[in-house]
Write an enzyme that holds these catalytic residues in place. Sequence first.
Site, short mmCIF file in Angstrom:
data_model
loop_
_atom_site.label_atom_id
_atom_site.label_comp_id
_atom_site.label_asym_id
_atom_site.label_seq_id
_atom_site.Cartn_x
_atom_site.Cartn_y
_atom_site.Cartn_z
N CYS A 2 43.42 -13.64 27.25
CA CYS A 2 44.12 -12.46 26.57
C CYS A 2 44.36 -12.27 25.33
O CYS A 2 44.42 -13.51 24.57
CB CYS A 2 45.96 -12.01 27.16
N ARG A 27 38.31 -11.81 24.30
CA ARG A 27 39.48 -12.80 25.33
C ARG A 27 39.41 -12.42 26.14
O ARG A 27 40.69 -12.89 27.38
CB ARG A 27 40.24 -13.13 23.69
N TRP A 74 43.83 -10.04 30.52
CA TRP A 74 42.12 -10.20 31.28
C TRP A 74 43.31 -10.55 32.57
O TRP A 74 44.24 -11.82 32.71
CB TRP A 74 41.94 -11.86 30.78
N ASN A 100 50.76 -13.50 26.43
CA ASN A 100 49.36 -14.45 27.09
C ASN A 100 50.12 -15.46 27.99
O ASN A 100 51.15 -15.77 27.72
CB ASN A 100 48.46 -14.77 26.19
N GLY A 101 49.72 -16.01 28.99
CA GLY A 101 50.71 -16.73 29.70
C GLY A 101 50.57 -16.57 30.81
O GLY A 101 50.27 -15.20 31.55
N GLU A 482 23.32 -26.17 32.86
CA GLU A 482 24.14 -25.53 31.58
C GLU A 482 22.88 -24.69 32.43
O GLU A 482 23.95 -23.67 31.80
CB GLU A 482 24.19 -26.52 30.94
N LYS A 486 24.79 -20.21 32.85
CA LYS A 486 24.67 -19.69 31.60
C LYS A 486 23.80 -18.07 32.70
O LYS A 486 24.14 -17.36 32.34
CB LYS A 486 23.13 -20.22 30.46
N GLU A 489 26.34 -17.08 34.91
CA GLU A 489 27.29 -16.25 34.09
C GLU A 489 26.46 -15.01 33.77
O GLU A 489 28.27 -13.76 33.71
CB GLU A 489 27.85 -17.62 32.96
N HIS A 505 17.82 -33.39 49.27
CA HIS A 505 19.01 -33.78 49.92
C HIS A 505 20.05 -32.61 50.40
O HIS A 505 20.59 -32.53 50.71
CB HIS A 505 19.68 -34.63 49.54
N LYS A 604 36.83 -15.36 27.74
CA LYS A 604 36.21 -16.62 26.44
C LYS A 604 36.41 -17.60 26.52
O LYS A 604 36.40 -19.55 26.40
CB LYS A 604 36.00 -16.24 25.85
C1 G6P Z 1 35.17 -20.76 29.32
C2 G6P Z 1 34.14 -19.95 28.84
C3 G6P Z 1 33.49 -21.45 29.09
C4 G6P Z 1 33.72 -22.34 28.58
C5 G6P Z 1 34.71 -22.90 29.25
C6 G6P Z 1 35.34 -23.98 28.01
O1 G6P Z 1 35.05 -20.95 31.03
O2 G6P Z 1 33.83 -19.55 29.87
O3 G6P Z 1 32.36 -20.39 27.92
O4 G6P Z 1 32.80 -23.30 28.06
O5 G6P Z 1 36.00 -22.18 29.02
O6 G6P Z 1 36.17 -23.54 26.91
P1 G6P Z 1 36.41 -24.43 26.30
O7 G6P Z 1 36.72 -23.33 24.98
O8 G6P Z 1 37.43 -25.71 26.39
O9 G6P Z 1 35.17 -25.14 25.64
#
Ligand code: G6P
Length: 609
Positions: A2, A27, A74, A100-101, A482, A486, A489, A505, A604
């Site tokens: 958040c 965020r 969030w 937040n938290g 990755e 992407k 996501e 497998h 994020k």
């Molecule tokens: C969230 C974000 C990702 C990121 C991950 C780790 O899931 O959506 O994009 O890779 O956190 O975040 P960090 O800030 O530790 O790289």
Amino acid sequence: MCGVVGYVGPRDAVPVLLDGLTRLEYRGYDSAGVAVLNGRGVETRKLAGRIAALRGRVAQDPIHGTCGIGHTRWATHGAPTERNAHPHADCTAALALVHNGIIENADLLRAQLERAGHRFATETDTETLAHLIEAAAGDTLEERVIAALARVEGTYGLAVISDADPQKIVVARRGSPLLIGVGGGEYLVASDASAVLAHTRSVVYLDDGDVAVLTPEGYRVLDGDARPQERNVDDLDWDLETLALGSHPHFMLKEIFEQPEVVRQTLRGRLMGADGTARLNGLNLAAGQCARIRRIVIVACGTSWHAGLVGRSILEELTGIPVEVEYASEFRYRRPLRVQGTLTVAISQSGETADTLEAIRAARAAGSMVVGLVNVVGSSIAREADGGIYLHAGPEIGVASTKAFTSQIVALLLLGLHLGRRREQLDVKEGQRLVAALRALPDLVARTLELDPQVRELATRYADARNALYLGRGVNFPVALEGALKLKEISYIHAEGYPAAEMKHGPIALIDEDMPVVFIAPKDHVYTKVVSNMQEVRARGGRIIAITSEGNGDLRHLADHQLRVPACPPLLSPVLTVIPLQLLAYHIAVLRGCDVDRPRNLAKSVTVE
Ligand code: G6P
């Protein structure tokens, strides 16, 4: 996850809060709200939805005051409804609080407070804090906040205002970032520097356990016993422009196209041509410590974990040290092993990911040295690590990480080069060759981006896919992971990444003419093996998209589509091969009408475990 913002000063707080929340929206974006002290009491506007909707609500039904707080959420506890949106109030709505938290003992505290007569309006853990402060003893708001927090288990970055203490914001931090923006006669608080940058570049990063009091006259930082604390005022080196979209339709696309410059920034001032090494001043590892490393453990989450997997190949090859790569969330709850000579490397864009932060604490408790590869300056991981390498990638706003990934790989190459040379695993000539290759990399990234029109065309053919498989080997296996991440996501297409040979497998059973299979196959020692795996997919009618490199054999006889990135040394290739995959995910998501920068359910920066 958040975002928290607060303002006290001479101006009307509401526009400042709404602008701050817009900057923080990446965020968390399921609900939002603001509250101000309007001279008569606390007045709040909140709703389920985005900041734009909150602006509309405030425009229709304005509130004014020179001291206020805001939040973008969030959801963790309770659905993303208007009722559960922050700010939250106590029984008489005399105070408003954003948080937040997670309050871990919220159920217990709530039961106690309800028995004492408090009436709760929401399902959130945060509301417990508002009632706890209401019930706490103390003459001032800060005294009551300190007394209340003594009963709390969990994490918080919170801001609270009360009509009993006009023109005052009290904030507190434990495990969730907060900083104070120091302006001329005005003070801000925010969970992220981006919310204050338009007003000031001077910030005070709060530490865990800090409580701070902001008034138009100044700010004071206190500890949990109300004793005054000294904190440095730091300068933000971010440019306001980097927080703006400019001519780009989305932050994700902007950040993909920033990558040549980002790679340049990560390398800037760090390559030493004559000695064939990297100068890493912030690493804080003396020559003796480098020599004593026997094992490297990389801890990270999400995209950063994928960078860590690439890092394993890089570091093992350049330093000869065995490397383990761990999901931070798994590592932190396993029995810690005390292995002499362990170096723990935390990789994190935000520097605030809760699991990664706890993983470095666990590693340190087990006697390990800890370094951080972190983008956000002054973030928790950056501050708690013994040393590290800042990525200098600039703020990453798109929720799907792109430029942070490539800069993390570059930072890992710098770390490998530095340690490899210090430990004499690499001789000067080998070091010089790597320095030259790294210097050439930004231009190769720029050339790779020229594939964009081709990728966009490709996206039109696969935008309706329901599944996709991404396959790679060696240093490009994590790139397959990755690429798949992407796509899922931001486009919500189910996608899996696999080591290409491992496909036999299991995933091979899924292959038919409706299954796009993306192969990452640049020129390296496993290229011919990957081509064999392509044959296996071809034989079963799968649609093949091959990411290969210039100077490699032609794959047109096997692949339906071929995208060639520039040739480069294999260890550097993930920096290039990931780019068409970022673009493919982006264009497919746009064609499907998805909200690229704010994909559903994601955050994020994941500051809860
Ligand atoms: C969230 C974000 C990702 C990121 C991950 C780790 O899931 O959506 O994009 O890779 O956190 O975040 P960090 O800030 O530790 O790289």
